[in-house]
Every structure is written in C-alpha cells, then in structure tokens.
Enzyme design. Structure first.
Site, mmCIF file in Angstrom:
data_model
loop_
_atom_site.group_PDB
_atom_site.id
_atom_site.type_symbol
_atom_site.label_atom_id
_atom_site.label_comp_id
_atom_site.label_asym_id
_atom_site.label_seq_id
_atom_site.Cartn_x
_atom_site.Cartn_y
_atom_site.Cartn_z
ATOM 1 N N SER A 1 0.839 -1.192 0.000
ATOM 2 C CA SER A 1 0.000 0.000 0.000
ATOM 3 C C SER A 1 0.874 1.241 0.000
ATOM 4 C CB SER A 1 -0.904 0.019 1.222
ATOM 5 O OG SER A 1 -1.519 1.286 1.353
ATOM 6 N N TYR B 1 -1.864 0.237 10.153
ATOM 7 C CA TYR B 1 -1.973 -0.387 8.838
ATOM 8 C C TYR B 1 -0.702 -0.127 8.027
ATOM 9 C CZ TYR B 1 -3.901 -1.050 4.067
ATOM 10 O OH TYR B 1 -4.127 -1.439 2.775
#
Lengths: 465, 256
Positions: free
Chosen positions: B147, B160
C-alpha cells in the site's frame, strides 16, 4: 472487524434518477458478497431498503432516501450458460453491457434491449423494459426464466412463470418492491453478425408514419420512429421510421464476413459538466428537430450499420443527461390503445405546439402485449417525449395525463417523477392484484422507493382495508 | 524494449480471492488465459466467483479454504493449490484489512489484528510459497498487495501503514534472495481503491480513489512486464516520491 465480515459500511450520497429530477440525499451501501446483501436487507440500521441497478430510470424509482439504497452493480457474477439453448443465469447486478462484451463475440445477443447498455439484469426486469422489437417479442420479462429472490423476511425463494407465478408476475415490472432479485435467467438470442441491416423511411405526416409502422411491424423485428415534435399543420407528426434486422453473414462485404462478430466501438465522448442554463433549450431543440428530419430524409433507404450505434446511439456520450443543465429533465412516456392512438397523438402534439414545448428526442413505437402486473406495455402506440424541468411544465403534464387516461392509456413507471397516486391507480388496473402479492411477501413495506412512497404503493393499504 | 511475459496457461494461486481488488484481478487473469486457484475464508462466495470465472475464461478454476490467521494451515493450502492446478507458477497475496486506527490506538488487540492480517499472515504465505517455488526450480512469480500507506507513517493509519511497510521490506528481501532462482517478486502499492474496504470512508479527493478495474489492469500489466515495484494507479509513484522526500521535522507538522 464486523465491517470486514459483512462489508456493510454505509455512506450518505446524493441520489437521483437519470433525469436528475428529483434529487435527494440518503444512505447507500454497495454489497459485493451474498453475505453483505443479506445483511443489508435485514439490517436494523435502516427502516427500509431498495435495490438500485445502474440508475437509468429517469425519475424517483431507483432510490430510497428514507431508508437505504443498495447499489447492486457489483453483484454481477455469471452462474450458468447453456450454449445449446442460450439460457444465461447470472446475478441481478450484471449489466447488459457486460453481457454483450462476454456473449456477443460468441454469437449471442440480448432478447430485448432498451436504448442503453448501462442497465442491470435485475433493473431491466424490475422495469420490465422494452426495446425496438416489442411489437414482435414483447418486453424483457417474456424472455426471463427463473428468478432467485431475497424477500423481506430474509427467505430466499425461486419463482418463474410456472413456479410461484404470482410472485413472478408481481416482480416483473414490479419496480424492485417485492424483494431483491439475486439471480435471474435470461434467454439470449443467437446472431450471426454484429451488424444491422437498417432501413430509413421518412413519412411527411402522422397518418403516413403510423401506416408505415403498421405495414412494416409484421415483417421486421426492430422498428421505431423518430418524431419531429416541432412540425405543425399538415406536417404534424412527421417523422422517420427506422427499421432493422440482424444482418446475416451473406449480407456483409467480404472484408467483414471473415470476422462477422467483431464490434465497431465507434466514437466516445462525455459531457464533463452541467451545460450552463441547459444546452438543450427550446431554441436548440427546435433547430435540432428540423435539421434531424431533413438529414434523415436524405439518408432514406437501406444500409448496414454496426450493432452498438444502432441500439445505443446515446451511449456514445457518457453522462448525456447533463446536457439539460442543473435542473434536470423529465421523460414523458405513455402508451395508448391502437383504437385511440391517432387522436391522442394529435392531441398531445398539438398541446405541445400550443405551449411552445419541443421535445429533444421523441420516439413513437408500436407495442405488443405486456407481461407483469405493473408492466408498462400493452398493445398500442407508445410515445416518448423529454422536457427540461421548468416552471409550468408539471401543470402541463398533468393535462397530458388526463388525455392519456381518457384514451385508456398509461405512463411508464420507469420514467415517472411526478404523477399522482390517483392517476397511477386509474392507469394500472392490476395494481390491486399486485398489492395482494406485495402484502404477502413484504407486509411491512421493507422494500420502498421514493416513487413507491409518492404513489402510496404500500402493503399497509391491504391490511387497513 | 519491454519484454512481455504471457500469462496464458500460467497456474496462479490467488490468496484472499474475495477481496475487492482480487476479484477484479481474477477476471483480468482469466481473460488472459491464466489458470486459477482461489483461496478464501468465505467458501460460498469463492465458489460463486470460480463459476463466474470459468464461464468468462473457459478454463477450470478451483477453490480452497484459506484461513489467514491459521498460519499452520498455509503450507497445506498451497500444496493443495498446486495439486489442484497441476503445478504452481505464481502466488498472488491479496488479503488484508484496513482496520480502524482510532480503535487500534485505544485497544492494542485491534492493532495486533491489523498487523497480523497485513504483515504476519502475508509473510507466512509468501515464505511457504517461496520455498515451494525454490524446490520446484522452475522460476515463477510472487505478488503481494502492499500500500502507499506503507511508504510513510501517518497519524491517520500508521498501524496499517507499518504492517504494509513491513511487508514491503519482506518482499524486498525475498526479491534479492529469489533472484538467482529466477523467481520474480512484485510489490504492488495501490492508492485508495473504490472497494468495500474503503466504501463509506468518504476519502478526501474522490478523484484520487481509483476504480478496481483500472487497478487490476495495472497489476496484471506489471505481472506481464515482470516489474518489481509498481504503484497503481501509476501517479501514486510521483505523489509518494514527493511525500517521502519531505524531511521528518516538517512532515510531522503536516496534516496528512
């Protein structure tokens, strides 16, 4: 974690139909899994739900601002296909565009298609859409086999014209108010080529246009007439009949015959912003009507045309609804029996002329018989007009409603944004029967739309009697 | 001259196949003639996906139960995938959760779950897959979804982001280790994508949120090219390049 388990995140969205009138704000979810769609229908976080396909109905049938609107376009999986019969089974959110992309190269076409590819299977069914072949093949509901439905109770049931036929006939054309169509079977039609043999036949007045429609409908599968709503006097109702049939391999020039199912995508364009003040105003619309008639008149005769531009001329322009500007537009589509068709059409066209209202795209077509309880089509003539929303328009359309009602006609729910509950009931004599089924499967009106609230299509009506 | 590797006939195991990105990647892959094995926790869903993919691509698609947090089951899952496809050329790891940074801050059990699902479990699958491909000695490819959030820690999603950053580093190391065995390792770094993971989050600048179809095409193209790190959509490479260059003393004061 609960969120990832059921994928049930909701967001507040601006909601509207394709005509962008009316607009509302409401909760939306977009389930991608069966578990998510079940959870959304059963959730106590909202009082009611409505499944929405690709939002191509015009007025207020495809959103539910009081409750939650379920965007279903990602529930789009194929389930089975039988190449011997053409029966396709798929999830309700599968789009006609996807069906064409997947199956046209294999030699299959939709049995019935509206003027846009951007509709879902379940949406097409809920509106029981018709196409240029309605006089011959009926609406899409006539080509649908079994449905798998998720009811308000959470129960999942199968229905078809044979199995639970009451539920089936209430669901076809039932505007998504009987339950959510998880899966549907559609029988595709075999074709040899991706080309259409088109015939263009101009007609100088309404009588000759209607005569042409009647003459050719028995012989040609696709037929529709474009009407010049600006012409008056002895030219009143002049138009152009557009006839079509699937071309066979023998019809193609040898260069194309080697690859008969290859598609010509054609141009693509988009309307990136709302046309200021409406690009389509009375002046431009009048100019368009006259120009288009004269242009088509010159094209009279036979030609080969690619399938996509033939069926979906407006799909070339993404977001073409923005051409009408901020305030949106309404489509006014009615059907009247053949016996009263001529006088009603003359009456409506003259009323438009008196009011100085011109419609951009006006389409006249003959219908065959209908399918579901609330299906729009019946044997007769249908005329579609579109008007930018402006002061005085709705009063004028109320007057047209009376003419249509007097002639034994009705309006199309998929295009309606403004008719009254009383008009609706007078136009749809099978509403009572439909309501009995609605009451059985959804007694607490879990499935609602802005339109069903406006037209009071509530089960409560049955229980309170 | 870029050399494109065809995916036709490649046997690809998609781990976390019901995720918003994976299901669209799967459609791209079958359209290119790849053979798939889908691994997912929700088997009912994965089976429906498999039928859909078979009808689209005309090739068999098999399904196996995959439980990300049951690390002990990963080797057996991959062995079954190889057996069902008659071989294994590629493993694509696509599962993960975004989680909720606020909750993770208050309760470390939540933070740990985000780390487990975005770092520990993918690393476990990748380590078994790497060993399997090495043993085969036939080359192959490992792909994992990282990501842009893993490129720089931000207050809004650093749990995250840290897990994804760990995954990026793990993939870098694998890439070096496996290069001599002819095994490619592709790190995919998507920006925000319009999937169930992000739905309802009202991401700022909706225009920066990509449609999954575009992301899937980017991923599959990178697989064909044999890329090593790819941002999807590609403009995120530029954005992150700039963001990474900002000195920490300044970055910590920026409201990002």
């Amino acid at each position: 974690m609960t969120k990832t388990k059921v994928g049930l995140a909701a967001e507040t969205r601006k909601l509207a139909g394709w005509g962008r009138y009316p607009e509302a704000t409401g909760l939306a979810v977009r389930p991608e899994k069966l578990s998510a769609v079940r959870a959304a229908v059963g959730s106590d976080r909202w009082s009611s739900v409505l499944a929405r396909g690709l939002g191509r109905s015009y007025g207020d049938p495809a959103f539910n601002p009081e409750g939650c609107t379920l965007f279903t376009e990602r529930l789009d999986r194929l389930i089975s296909f039988d190449p011997a019969s053409g029966w396709l089974r798929a999830e309700g959110g599968l789009s006609f565009r996807a069906i064409l992309d997947l199956f046209l190269p294999r030699g299959w076409f939709l049995p019935v298609t509206p003027g846009t590819r951007h509709v879902t299977l379940a949406g097409a069914l809920a509106c029981d859409v018709h196409g240029k072949n309605h006089h011959r093949d009926g609406s899409v509901g006539r080509h649908v086999g079994g449905l798998r439905m998720l009811l308000a109770s959470g129960e999942e049931v199968e229905c078809s014209a044979q199995e639970r036929p009451d539920l089936f006939h209430a669901t076809v054309g039932g505007m998504g108010l009987t339950g959510l169509v998880l899966e549907a079977e559609l029988r595709l039609r075999p074709i040899q080529t991706a080309m259409i043999r088109q015939q263009v036949r101009p007609a100088g007045d309404l009588d000759s246009l209607m005569a042409l429609l009647e003459e050719h409908d028995n012989r040609v599968p696709y037929s529709v007439a474009w009407l010049d709503t600006v012409a008056e006097g002895r030219n009143l109702g002049r138009g152009v009949l557009l006839l079509g049939d699937h071309a066979g391999i023998a019809d193609l020039p040898s260069s194309q015959a080697r690859n008969p199912l290859s598609r010509r995508p054609g141009l693509r364009a988009t309307v990136p912003f709302d046309a200021p003040g409406g690009l389509l105003n009375p002046t431009t619309i009048r100019a368009f009507n006259s120009t288009y008639y004269n242009l088509q008149k010159r094209k009279a005769g036979e030609s080969l045309i690619a399938l996509d531009p033939y069926f979906y001329p407006l799909d070339i322009v993404d977001d073409w609804n923005r051409m009408y500007g901020r305030s949106g537009f309404v489509q006014y589509q009615f059907v009247v029996p053949t016996s009263t068709a001529r006088s009603t059409l003359v009456g409506v066209l003259e009323a438009c002329a008196r009011k100085g209202l011109a419609s951009f795209l006006s389409v006249l077509k003959r219908f065959g018989p209908g399918a579901g309880n609330l299906s729009f089509p019946f044997e007769g003539y249908t005329l579609t007009l579109d008007f930018p929303v402006a002061p005085g328009l709705f009063e004028f359309l109320d007057d047209l409603d009376w003419m249509v009602l007097d002639a034994g006609g009705r309006l199309y729910l998929a295009k309606d944004a403004r008719m009254s509950p009383a008009t609706f009931r007078a136009m749809y004599p099978e509403f009572r029967r439909w309501l009995e089924v609605k009451h059985q499967v959804d007694p607490h009106d879990r499935f609602r739309s802005a339109q069903s609230v406006r037209l009071a299509m509530h089960s409560q009506e049955v229980s309170s009697r | 001259m870029s050399h494109l590797q065809s995916l036709r006939g490649r046997r690809i195991c998609l781990v976390g196949s019901t995720s918003g990105i994976a299901r669209v990647v799967a459609r791209e892959l079958v359209a290119r003639g790849a053979i798939l094995h889908l691994g997912a926790r929700d088997l009912e869903e994965a089976r429906r996906d498999a039928v859909d993919l078979e009808l689209r691509g005309g090739l068999p698609v098999s399904v196996g139960r995959f439980e990300a947090l049951d690390l002990g089951s990963h080797a057996a899952f991959l062995a079954e995938a190889r057996q069902r496809m008659g071989g294994l050329d590629c493993v694509l790891v696509a599962f993960g959760i975004l989680g909720d940074q606020e909750r993770a801050r208050r309760d470390f059990a939540d933070a740990r779950q985000i780390m487990d699902l975005n770092y520990l479990a993918p690393a476990s699958v990748l380590s078994h897959a790497a060993a399997m491909l090495e043993d085969q000695g036939t080359g192959g490819m490992l792909v994992a979804l990282g990501s842009v959030a893993g490129d720089r820690g931000r207050p809004g999603n650093y749990t995250y982001g840290s897990a994804k950053a760990g995954l990026h580093a793990y993939l870098q190391g694998l890439r070096g280790r496996l290069a001599s065995a002819g095994i490619r390792v592709l790190t995919v770094k998507p920006g925000p994508v319009d999937t169930p993971m992000t739905f309802g989050m009202g991401f700022p600048g909706g225009r920066l949120t990509a449609q999954p179809e575009a992301v899937a095409r980017g991923i599959v193209r990178a697989m064909e090219r044999g890329s090593e790190v790819v941002y999807v959509p590609c403009f995120w490479g530029l954005i992150m390049g700039v963001l990474k260059a900002i000195p920490e003393s300044l970055f910590k004061r920026m409201k990002l």
